[in-house]
Design a protein around this motif. Structure first.
Motif, PDB file in Angstrom:
ATOM      1  N   ASN A  61      -4.181  17.056  -5.499  1.00  0.00           N
ATOM      2  CA  ASN A  61      -3.574  16.748  -4.204  1.00  0.00           C
ATOM      3  C   ASN A  61      -3.291  17.937  -3.303  1.00  0.00           C
ATOM      4  O   ASN A  61      -2.892  17.723  -2.145  1.00  0.00           O
ATOM      5  N   PRO A  90      -2.839   9.656  -6.219  1.00  0.00           N
ATOM      6  CA  PRO A  90      -1.782   8.980  -5.446  1.00  0.00           C
ATOM      7  C   PRO A  90      -1.972   7.469  -5.352  1.00  0.00           C
ATOM      8  O   PRO A  90      -3.095   6.964  -5.282  1.00  0.00           O
ATOM      9  N   ALA A  97      -0.183   4.379  -2.951  1.00  0.00           N
ATOM     10  CA  ALA A  97       0.714   4.110  -1.825  1.00  0.00           C
ATOM     11  C   ALA A  97       0.383   2.747  -1.235  1.00  0.00           C
ATOM     12  O   ALA A  97      -0.797   2.450  -0.997  1.00  0.00           O
ATOM     13  N   ASP A  98       1.409   1.937  -1.039  1.00  0.00           N
ATOM     14  CA  ASP A  98       1.255   0.613  -0.432  1.00  0.00           C
ATOM     15  C   ASP A  98       0.231  -0.239  -1.172  1.00  0.00           C
ATOM     16  O   ASP A  98      -0.561  -0.959  -0.562  1.00  0.00           O
ATOM     17  N   SER A 102      -5.028   2.895  -3.862  1.00  0.00           N
ATOM     18  CA  SER A 102      -5.246   4.181  -4.508  1.00  0.00           C
ATOM     19  C   SER A 102      -6.695   4.617  -4.284  1.00  0.00           C
ATOM     20  O   SER A 102      -7.362   4.118  -3.375  1.00  0.00           O
ATOM     21  N   ASP A 133      -8.951   3.791  -0.421  1.00  0.00           N
ATOM     22  CA  ASP A 133      -8.253   2.545  -0.078  1.00  0.00           C
ATOM     23  C   ASP A 133      -8.552   1.410  -1.054  1.00  0.00           C
ATOM     24  O   ASP A 133      -8.830   0.273  -0.657  1.00  0.00           O
TER      25      ASP A 133
END
Length: 310
Positions: free
Chosen positions: A136, A224, A226-227, A230, A296
């Motif tokens: 990252n 990561p 998120a929402d 990944s 995504d």
């Protein structure tokens, strides 16, 4: 008249335990993970903390020809040009200072040495941070070095065999492994099984990994999430394959392992001994087609098929 016998009494468990020696574990740190990425990378030693990535400029301009037998062909003349401004990678440090009061290390180091345990747990945390940076870091992390041409998006949202096949078209020269969050790997397993192609497993380092097209899906909780979305990376490794390599500084003072240094800094007037712990590392993608990413990815897409997972 008969008398009632006195109730029998014995030593109770709670009192007896005061004379017993308890078997003590070392401190268990729940954040420790296998860190497969650092095991699978090739690590290249660098000099003076600098790694210069030289590349060929305009590779399509290199001219060659195939001459036919018994004919006179005009051979092309060519040369290989180099990039005049190659990228340089500089080693980053993951560091901290560990403080241990001498009273603690003097009095409470049996059966486990307090200084060794404090160092072990701190070093484990530093190595966890190292793996996160390799993925990252905005300067040298894997995700920051993926080019736009090597970035794709899922066909339906959830990760499918078709999506991984598309990744393989991006890193088709000797791909080594997929890298994804465990939740993403579980989502892919569900999708593949739903389509009637449950992924086979292989054994690496004594652990089982699911595969696709013979290539293992390596889990890392540092990828990561998120929402509910990944990523899945596909990586080629090694300098001979023009892949991804890890970078470290050899021969550090107080070297404990490649790139990791522990140095005693002394004891202050409050009887606290201090240790400087540093891990120097970076990561280089030698050619753009050494890594690709499926972006995504929806890891909860299975909710669209409730009957399949009852």
């Amino acid at each position: 008249m008969t008398s009632t016998p006195a109730a029998l009494t014995t030593l109770g468990d709670n009192a007896a335990r005061q004379l017993a020696n308890a078997t003590k574990t070392t401190a268990q740190l729940s954040t420790i993970s296998p860190r497969w990425l650092t095991h699978l990378l090739q690590w290249v030693p660098v000099e003076a903390g600098i790694f210069r990535l030289n590349t060929v400029k305009d590779p399509e301009s290199i001219k060659v020809t195939c001459t036919a037998r018994q004919t006179e062909n005009q051979l092309p003349r060519t040369f290989v040009n180099y990039d005049e401004k190659p990228r340089e990678f500089f080693l980053n440090a993951v560091s901290t200072i560990l403080d241990v009061h001498t009273r603690v290390s003097d009095l409470y180091s049996s059966p486990h040495d307090q200084i060794k345990e404090q160092l072990r747990l701190t070093i484990e945390t530093i190595k966890e941070n190292q793996e996160s940076e390799l993925i990252n870091n905005p300067d040298y992390g894997l995700l920051s070095q993926v080019t736009d041409e090597q970035r794709i998006f899922p066909l339906t949202g959830a990760p499918t065999p078709d999506d991984l096949d598309e990744l393989l078209t991006k890193v088709w020269k000797e791909p080594a492994f997929f890298l994804a969050h465990p939740l993403t790997i579980a989502a892919f397993g569900r999708e593949a099984t739903r389509r009637g192609t449950p992924p086979p497993t292989i054994s690496l380092f004594g652990s089982q990994f699911i595969t696709w097209r013979g290539i293992p899906l390596i889990p890392s909780d540092k990828v990561p999430v998120a929402d509910g979305k990944s990523k899945i990376l596909l990586i080629r490794v090694g300098d001979k394959r023009q892949g991804v390599v890890g970078l470290y500084q050899p021969g550090l003072p107080g070297e404990q392992s490649p790139g990791l240094s522990v140095r005693f800094m002394g004891i202050n007037d409050q009887a606290i001994s201090s240790y400087l712990i540093s891990l120097y590392c970076s990561l280089a993608v030698l050619t753009p087609d050494a890594v690709a990413v499926l972006d995504d990815v929806e890891i909860n897409k299975y909710h669209d098929y409730p009957d399949t997972y009852k």
